[in-house]
Design an enzyme around this catalytic site. Structure first.
Site, short mmCIF file in Angstrom:
data_model
loop_
_atom_site.label_atom_id
_atom_site.label_comp_id
_atom_site.label_asym_id
_atom_site.label_seq_id
_atom_site.Cartn_x
_atom_site.Cartn_y
_atom_site.Cartn_z
N GLU A 123 14.26 37.72 -26.04
CA GLU A 123 15.48 37.77 -25.23
C GLU A 123 15.70 36.47 -24.45
O GLU A 123 14.76 35.75 -24.13
CB GLU A 123 15.41 38.94 -24.23
CG GLU A 123 15.43 40.30 -24.89
CD GLU A 123 15.56 41.43 -23.87
OE1 GLU A 123 15.62 41.16 -22.66
OE2 GLU A 123 15.58 42.59 -24.30
N GLU A 190 24.82 41.12 -26.63
CA GLU A 190 24.90 42.45 -26.03
C GLU A 190 25.77 42.48 -24.78
O GLU A 190 25.58 41.67 -23.86
CB GLU A 190 23.51 42.99 -25.68
CG GLU A 190 23.55 44.39 -25.07
CD GLU A 190 22.19 45.04 -24.94
OE1 GLU A 190 22.16 46.18 -24.42
OE2 GLU A 190 21.19 44.45 -25.36
#
Length: 289
Positions: A123, A190
């Site tokens: 991430e 996202e």
């Protein structure tokens, strides 16, 4: 009619690049165990992610942060045994790659050697770009992830959309481009405005997989338990329910419990029988005990 692709050949990184070039959408879901992997495989999705969201969906944690490498390796191994066609990606959990390039490479190598996954996912941008570059240089494929990154949701102000101002969106785009330059084969966007995705897509040379990032992405991903209505609680805005299995599961288990309590289960057809002479002999032998 089944929507399963005609070919049962395993999906490759080249296949995903070809899909992007051809404008063919990529379907990705999460899975966390062997049964859900079998379902995803039979359904014909292109990519399966063993996400750290397993922390909440199957392990009962209140966030993704507590899940360990060992826990995700166990889950990823189970999913690997259930897949024949989709590409398998494993999340590297919080605390397993951020400290150094050496830590990131060692963790990624452990996942690949132990579970047989095809790639790992990390991430954020920032120092994660360096970690991605190091893992790629070691010979392991990496999927990036920008926007709402659950491992650092507290720092980002909770589980909310990201990139809603021009400056925030620019920073997000820079992270995506940096991950692309680091060699990521694909990047998850996202919970970002559709405008941001549309604006950056002309500069994205690798597949972009959206989750709450609008239709301009090259593909979409949803959590298995969300799209099937298994996970308890209110789903995120971007979730579309394709089934309501949790209530069906509750109804089924409740019906079973009621049947047991009423004496309706098990019936004779649910049991096994001995030959009459063996049954009679057993009773004789028991009298001698």
């Amino acid at each position: 009619m089944s929507s399963r692709p005609a070919s049962d050949r395993r999906v490759t990184f080249a296949d995903l690049a070809e899909k992007k070039a051809a404008g063919e959408p990529i379907a990705m879901v999460t899975a966390y165990d062997h049964p859900s992997a079998r379902v995803a495989d039979e359904a014909g999705v292109d990519i399966v992610l063993v996400g750290d969201s397993a922390a909440m969906t199957v392990l009962g944690y209140d966030s993704t942060v507590p899940v360990t490498v060992d826990e995700l390796i166990t889950l990823t191994s189970a999913v690997r045994r259930g897949l024949s066609r989709p590409l398998l990606v494993a999340d590297l959990p919080f605390g397993s790659y951020e400290a150094s390039d050496e830590q990131a490479v060692a963790t990624a190598q452990r996942f690949v050697k132990t579970t047989g996954c095809d790639a790992v996912k990390i991430e954020r941008g920032g120092t994660s770009v360096d970690r991605a570059r190091a893992i790629v240089a070691s010979g392991i494929a990496v999927m990036g992830h920008v926007g709402l990154t659950p491992q650092t949701a507290t720092v980002l102000g909770g589980y909310r959309s990201q990139g809603r101002t021009a400056d925030e969106a620019l920073a997000l785009c820079r992270s995506a481009l940096a991950l692309q330059d680091a060699g990521c084969f694909a990047i998850v966007f996202e919970a970002i405005p559709s405008d941001v995705t549309e604006a950056i897509m002309p500069r994205m040379q690798v597949p972009v997989i959206g989750i709450g990032a609008g239709p301009a992405a090259d593909g979409q991903v949803l959590v298995f338990h969300d799209l099937l209505g298994i996970y308890e609680g209110r789903p995120a805005r971007f979730v579309k329910r394709y089934a309501e299995l949790r209530q069906a599961m509750i109804d089924g288990v409740a019906a079973y419990a009621a049947d047991v309590r009423s004496g309706g289960y098990p019936a004779r057809e649910h049991g096994y029988a001995m030959a009459p002479d063996e049954s009679a002999r057993l009773r004789e032998l028991l009298t001698a005990l």
